[in-house]
Enzyme design. Structure first.
Site, PDB file in Angstrom:
ATOM      1  N   HIS A 196      -3.814  -4.879 -10.024  1.00 47.34           N
ATOM      2  CA  HIS A 196      -4.845  -3.901  -9.667  1.00 47.34           C
ATOM      3  C   HIS A 196      -6.219  -4.527  -9.925  1.00 47.34           C
ATOM      4  CE1 HIS A 196      -6.642  -0.037  -8.927  1.00 47.34           C
ATOM      5  NE2 HIS A 196      -7.384  -0.221 -10.013  1.00 47.34           N
ATOM      6  N   MET A 231       0.792  -1.220   0.000  1.00 46.15           N
ATOM      7  CA  MET A 231       0.000   0.000   0.000  1.00 46.15           C
ATOM      8  C   MET A 231       0.833   1.282   0.000  1.00 46.15           C
ATOM      9  SD  MET A 231      -2.868  -1.287  -0.379  1.00 46.15           S
ATOM     10  CE  MET A 231      -3.994   0.083  -0.171  1.00 46.15           C
ATOM     11  N   GLU A 268      -7.593 -12.640 -10.279  1.00 42.34           N
ATOM     12  CA  GLU A 268      -6.257 -12.226  -9.814  1.00 42.34           C
ATOM     13  C   GLU A 268      -5.377 -13.443  -9.565  1.00 42.34           C
ATOM     14  OE1 GLU A 268      -6.191  -9.272  -6.635  1.00 42.34           O
ATOM     15  OE2 GLU A 268      -8.166  -8.591  -7.204  1.00 42.34           O
ATOM     16  N   ASN A 273       2.749  -5.007 -10.649  1.00 45.13           N
ATOM     17  CA  ASN A 273       1.684  -4.759  -9.679  1.00 45.13           C
ATOM     18  C   ASN A 273       0.405  -5.413 -10.187  1.00 45.13           C
ATOM     19  OD1 ASN A 273       0.362  -3.565  -7.405  1.00 45.13           O
ATOM     20  ND2 ASN A 273      -0.437  -1.953  -8.757  1.00 45.13           N
TER      21      ASN A 273
HETATM   22  C1  GRF Z   1      -5.894  -7.069  -4.234  1.00 49.35           C
HETATM   23  O1  GRF Z   1      -7.226  -6.845  -4.557  1.00 49.35           O
HETATM   24  C2  GRF Z   1      -5.025  -6.432  -5.280  1.00 49.35           C
HETATM   25  O2  GRF Z   1      -5.618  -6.397  -6.526  1.00 49.35           O
HETATM   26  C3  GRF Z   1      -4.847  -5.044  -4.745  1.00 49.35           C
HETATM   27  O3  GRF Z   1      -4.834  -5.171  -3.336  1.00 49.35           O
HETATM   28  C4  GRF Z   1      -5.480  -6.348  -2.968  1.00 49.35           C
HETATM   29  C5  GRF Z   1      -4.486  -7.123  -2.174  1.00 49.35           C
HETATM   30  O4  GRF Z   1      -5.010  -8.098  -1.410  1.00 49.35           O
HETATM   31  N1  GRF Z   1      -3.661  -4.429  -5.286  1.00 49.35           N
HETATM   32  P1  GRF Z   1      -4.040  -9.163  -0.741  1.00 49.35           P
HETATM   33  O5  GRF Z   1      -3.172  -8.453   0.297  1.00 49.35           O
HETATM   34  O6  GRF Z   1      -3.222  -9.828  -1.813  1.00 49.35           O
HETATM   35  O7  GRF Z   1      -4.967 -10.139  -0.082  1.00 49.35           O
END
Ligand code: GRF
Length: 212
Positions: A116, A97, A181, A114
């Site tokens: 998203h 973050m 993802e 990254n």
């Molecule tokens: C995911 O939704 C990703 O796309 C975004 O942040 C979230 C991360 O979740 N960048 P995690 O920490 O991998 O569970």
């Protein structure tokens, strides 16, 4: 050409939260789907569940405390110092973050990815699923991209699309996107590891075979 093509690559995964994307990467590596070693997992949050996941898989972890480095660049210098002793071929941001500054990014051109939770360039930044619902799009999804100096603006490697349903909430949409993802991030890393990604301006070309 990025990645090594033939040798096993070393990955670092940067996290801040629950680490579900990290888990998908770990699972893909352990299943032999990606020829890579997760060298370490770095977090800027000491008690992030992602670190716990890494430890369970005997992966080295490091917490670098942002409170010790009020300036973003100073924090990044500390990370760069660590990377000098633990060099890696690819850095994967997985729910990390912090926005990286040019100081850090210029050290790893084409070597930071990254993920998203939206179909970029739509809905960059935070609360992507809510933005997608408010806008009324009929499809959303996820995007794996190389990191450049903007927010979620770098060259797109892979996207996965899902339908948006009439009764979706940000959480229900996020769950559907998350399934994508879990496929997309390991796949992008695999292509990198196989030396098959080539950045051409804004576009990422995926070669059928590794270039020599
Ligand atoms: C995911 O939704 C990703 O796309 C975004 O942040 C979230 C991360 O979740 N960048 P995690 O920490 O991998 O569970």
């Amino acid at each position: 050409m990025f990645g090594k093509g033939k040798e096993r690559i070393n990955l670092a995964v940067f996290v801040s939260g629950r680490g579900s994307n990290l888990q998908a990467i770990i699972d893909a590596v352990e299943a032999g789907k990606i020829d890579a070693l997760i060298s370490f997992v770095l977090s800027d949050v000491e008690n992030s569940y992602a670190l716990e996941r890494a430890r369970r898989h005997k992966i080295d972890t490091i917490f670098i405390d942002p409170k010790k480095y009020p300036q973003r660049e100073d924090y990044e210098r500390a990370v760069l110092e660590f990377l000098k002793i633990r060099p890696v071929d690819l850095i994967c941001l997985a729910g990390f973050m912090r926005l990286l500054t040019p100081l850090f990014i210029k050290e790893f051109p084409g070597k930071i990815m990254n993920i998203h939770p939206a179909l970029l360039p739509s809905f960059s930044g935070l609360r992507a699923q809510k933005k997608a619902l408010v806008h009324g799009v009929k499809f959303s999804g996820c995007t794996v991209h190389f990191v450049d100096e903007g927010v979620d603006t770098g060259p797109i490697i892979i996207q996965g699309a899902v339908p948006v349903l009439e009764d979706d909430t940000p959480d229900s949409l996020a769950a559907r996107v998350f399934a994508q993802e879990c496929e997309a991030y390991p796949e992008a890393i695999r292509l990198f590891a196989e030396g098959r990604l080539e950045i051409d301006g804004r576009c990422v070309r995926i070669r059928k075979t590794a270039s020599s």
